[in-house]
Each structure stands twice: as structure tokens, then as C-alpha cells.
Scaffold this motif. Structure first.
Motif, short mmCIF file in Angstrom:
data_model
loop_
_atom_site.label_atom_id
_atom_site.label_comp_id
_atom_site.label_asym_id
_atom_site.label_seq_id
_atom_site.Cartn_x
_atom_site.Cartn_y
_atom_site.Cartn_z
N ARG A 143 11.31 3.50 2.01
CA ARG A 143 10.52 2.77 1.30
C ARG A 143 9.23 3.58 0.83
O ARG A 143 8.30 3.34 -0.26
CB ARG A 143 10.18 1.46 1.54
CG ARG A 143 11.30 0.53 1.91
CD ARG A 143 10.89 -1.07 2.41
NE ARG A 143 12.12 -1.87 2.38
CZ ARG A 143 11.92 -3.12 2.99
NH1 ARG A 143 10.74 -3.35 3.10
NH2 ARG A 143 12.97 -3.81 2.93
N ARG A 144 9.04 4.65 1.71
CA ARG A 144 8.07 5.28 1.49
C ARG A 144 8.13 6.67 0.72
O ARG A 144 7.09 7.19 0.24
CB ARG A 144 7.46 5.90 2.89
CG ARG A 144 6.85 4.77 3.93
CD ARG A 144 6.47 5.78 5.22
NE ARG A 144 6.06 4.88 6.14
CZ ARG A 144 4.70 4.70 6.47
NH1 ARG A 144 3.83 5.37 5.65
NH2 ARG A 144 4.13 4.00 7.40
N ASN A 164 8.62 9.19 -1.94
CA ASN A 164 8.26 9.14 -3.66
C ASN A 164 7.76 7.90 -4.28
O ASN A 164 7.97 7.55 -5.41
CB ASN A 164 9.63 9.72 -4.52
CG ASN A 164 9.90 11.16 -4.10
OD1 ASN A 164 9.01 11.74 -3.54
ND2 ASN A 164 11.20 11.56 -4.41
N SER A 165 6.95 7.09 -3.30
CA SER A 165 6.36 5.81 -3.82
C SER A 165 4.99 5.91 -3.92
O SER A 165 4.33 4.75 -4.35
CB SER A 165 6.90 4.66 -2.97
OG SER A 165 6.33 4.90 -1.80
N GLY A 166 4.33 6.97 -3.79
CA GLY A 166 2.95 7.01 -3.44
C GLY A 166 2.40 6.75 -2.05
O GLY A 166 1.20 7.03 -1.73
N ASP A 167 3.24 6.56 -1.34
CA ASP A 167 3.04 6.24 0.41
C ASP A 167 3.32 7.27 1.06
O ASP A 167 4.08 7.17 2.11
CB ASP A 167 3.90 5.06 0.61
CG ASP A 167 3.32 4.54 2.04
OD1 ASP A 167 2.22 5.01 2.34
OD2 ASP A 167 4.08 3.70 2.60
N ASN A 216 6.76 12.50 -0.10
CA ASN A 216 7.33 13.12 -1.24
C ASN A 216 8.33 14.17 -1.16
O ASN A 216 8.32 15.04 -0.08
CB ASN A 216 6.29 13.78 -1.84
CG ASN A 216 4.94 13.02 -2.19
OD1 ASN A 216 4.67 12.25 -3.00
ND2 ASN A 216 3.82 13.27 -1.33
#
Length: 335
Positions: A47-48, A50-53, A56
Motif C-alpha cells: 500500500r505504500r 509508489n503511492s507517495g507514502d 518508490n
């Protein structure tokens, strides 16, 4: 915001380092991997990604200069952990040129790109205790100044990796540090390595998938064992506690026993009462590094690092990891 690049993020060490940095820092993390790499080891972070969290993924191959250049430009890291490699000694006997291209020239490509785009980065180059290779008993424990005597194409490639790291520090003033990590293992260890292969076979025996026989290679090798979770903590400390350009360190555990005794421990932990051990000639290397006992005083004195995870816990966690993996496979096959 501090930025970090981990090459080989989906491997055993890379994935545990990712876990550690997520828990212990607020850094933005760039994980480098090949397009075909399995994401299983980092799936708990899905869930983290490449989600901006913070996490990357950047796709690159150590044998492709353009992809490496692009990955470095994307990450522009303050810290770099260069863990990616062709890391299987036995495979290197069958694929020596691929191993050397990946490990030697791949390190050159990466450090060259870092020199061009973020020369001030603090960089860890992961060499290997295998560079010492065939060591006589009178040189134990092995310190940093022990002569290199590599015993496989993989080990030869890591000699090149080791020297390239120090060359970039000395020639270009970059903050590159090199580690020779001795045997380290734990959950997510690839099944091409002895202890993980044994644990997987035992898990398959317990599940009734194979006969109660563990196939082995050389059981007489003497090794000092460390847990991968202690290893990644050591790597973090090296880059953040008085980083010293050009330094090189032996790192390892504090528990020494033979591969045979390690297998005995795994069998003792098994739920199966009687397991036979058989030597498989296909698992034997043409030449082996059979005395891998480190002197880690230099690193310990510099950072204060100490291993904290006991050998038995490492073996329990490794065996439970393979029990979980085998159960997943068995459940899938019996649907």
C-alpha cells in the motif's frame, strides 16, 4: 527530506533493510529492482509503494548503464545501500561471466552514475566474506587485512566489487564504505543457500510433500552465523555513525558452528521424528571457503554495534518462514 537508494530491494537483505528504515527513520526510500523481480519479500508494504507514502520503486539492471543512470537520477539519494548482486556462489561456477559483469561492472556503472549525479552521497558497497576464500586455521579469526584467496567466480567478482568501492573513495573523494559481511540468514533467505535449503526441505517433509530425507552439500564448513536483521542494523549504523570514506569492515555474528551442526539444530526443531541426511553431489562446489570466522573488532569499535538475535531464534524464524511458504503452496495445489 532525506532520500535513500537501496539496490536489490526485493532480496532478503534489501527487504529487511526496507523494513528497518520504514520503522526507524522518516527517509524517502527508492528501491531498485529488475522488472522481473518478485515482489513477495516486500508485499507487506504494497500500500505504500509508489503511492507517495515513502516507498518508490525504480526499475534498473546492473548490466544496463542507461537504466542505472535513470535510477540514480530518479532517486538523487543522500544515502545508498548497494546490495544488488548475482549472489549465489554455486551458480557462479555455471555463469561466471554473467556473475562478473553484474557484480564488478555493475558496481562500476552504479558508482559512475552516483559520481555524475550525486557525488556527495554516503555510499555502502556490499562486498562479501567470500573474498577471503581459502583461509588457513592459523589466520582465524579473519581480520580486514587478511589476504584475499577467492574460491569461486562469485568470490572473485566480490573482490572486484570491494576494490572498486575503495577506488572511488580514493580517486574521486566520494564517501564510499565497503563491508565484508560473514554468513547471515533468516526469513526470506533464498533456497539456494545451505541453511535455507535445509529448512525448506524440512518444511516439505513435515507437510508430506517429500520423503524424510534432507539432501546436502559440504557439511564440514565452519561458519560464524548472524541474523539478517542484525546485519541491516549494522549497515544503517555504518552510514550514519561517523561515516569514513574508503573504510572497509568485516561484520558478522558471534556464534560459530559447522554447517553440519546447524543442520542438526534445524532437525531438532522439526516436528518430524526421523529425518535422514544424504550428500547430493550436485550440491557440492568445486572448491569451498570452509573457514568463515570473522574478527569484527574494527566495526564494533567504530560503531558500537553488537549482534542481538540469538542463533536459535534465527533458525526458528527461518524454519517457520519456510513452513508458511510450503503451506501456501500446498493450499494452492489442493484447491
Amino acid at each position: 527530506m532525506t532520500r535513500v537508494l537501496i539496490t536489490g530491494v526485493t532480496g532478503m537483505v534489501g527487504s529487511h533493510l526496507l523494513d528497518y528504515l520504514i520503522d526507524q527513520t522518516d527517509w524517502t526510500i527508492y528501491g531498485m529492482l529488475r522488472w522481473r523481480s518478485s515482489l513477495d519479500n516486500i508485499s507487506h508494504h504494497v500500500r505504500r509503494i509508489n503511492s507517495g507514502d515513502r516507498i518508490n520503486l525504480v526499475y534498473a539492471d546492473l548490466r544496463d548503464s542507461m537504466s542505472i543512470d535513470h535510477a540514480v537520477q530518479s532517486a538523487l539519494p543522500d544515502y545508498v545501500f548497494h546490495l544488488a548482486a548475482q549472489s549465489y556462489p554455486k551458480t557462479s561456477f555455471d555463469s561466471p561471466l554473467e556473475t562478473m559483469d553484474t557484480n564488478i561492472q555493475g558496481t562500476e556503472r552504479l558508482l559512475g552514475a552516483l559520481r555524475r549525479h550525486c557525488k556527495e552521497a554516503i555510499i555502502h558497497v556490499c562486498s562479501s566474506s567470500e573474498v577471503f576464500g581459502r583461509v588457513s586455521s592459523d589466520k582465524l579469526p579473519i581480520n580486514e587485512e587478511c589476504t584475499f584467496h577467492p574460491a569461486s567466480p562469485y568470490a572473485i567478482s566480490k573482490v572486484g566489487t570491494d576494490l572498486i568501492g575503495r577506488y572511488y573513495a580514493e580517486a574521486y573523494g566520494m564517501c564510499v564504505m565497503t563491508t565484508r559481511m560473514f554468513t547471515h540468514t533468516g526469513p526470506r533467505r533464498g533456497d539456494v543457500f545451505a541453511e535455507s535449503s535445509f529448512a525448506k526441505q524440512i518444511a516439505m517433509i513435515e507437510a508430506g510433500l517429500i520423503e524424510p530425507v534432507v539432501k546436502t552439500g559440504n557439511l564440514d564448513s565452519l561458519r560464524t552465523w548472524a541474523d539478517v536483521r542484525d546485519a541491516v542494523r549494522a549497515y544503517y549504523m555504518m552510514l550514519t555513525i561517523k561515516p569514513t570514506p574508503g573504510e572497509y569492515y568485516n561484520i558478522g555474528g558471534d556464534f560459530t558452528l559447522s554447517v553440519r551442526d546447524m543442520l542438526t539444530k534445524l532437525i531438532e526443531l522439526s516436528k518430524y521424528s526421523s529425518i535422514e541426511v544424504k550428500t547430493d553431489p550436485e550440491r557440492l562446489r568445486p572448491i569451498d571457503a570452509d573457514l568463515q570466522v570473522p574478527d569484527i573488532n574494527k566495526f564494533r569499535n567504530h560503531t558500537g554495534w553488537q549482534p542481538t538475535i540469538k542463533f536459535e531464534k534465527t533458525m526458528v524464524d527461518l524454519l517457520n518462514y519456510w513452513r508458511d511458504q510450503v503451506k501456501l503452496k500446498k493450499d494452492f495445489l489442493t484447491r
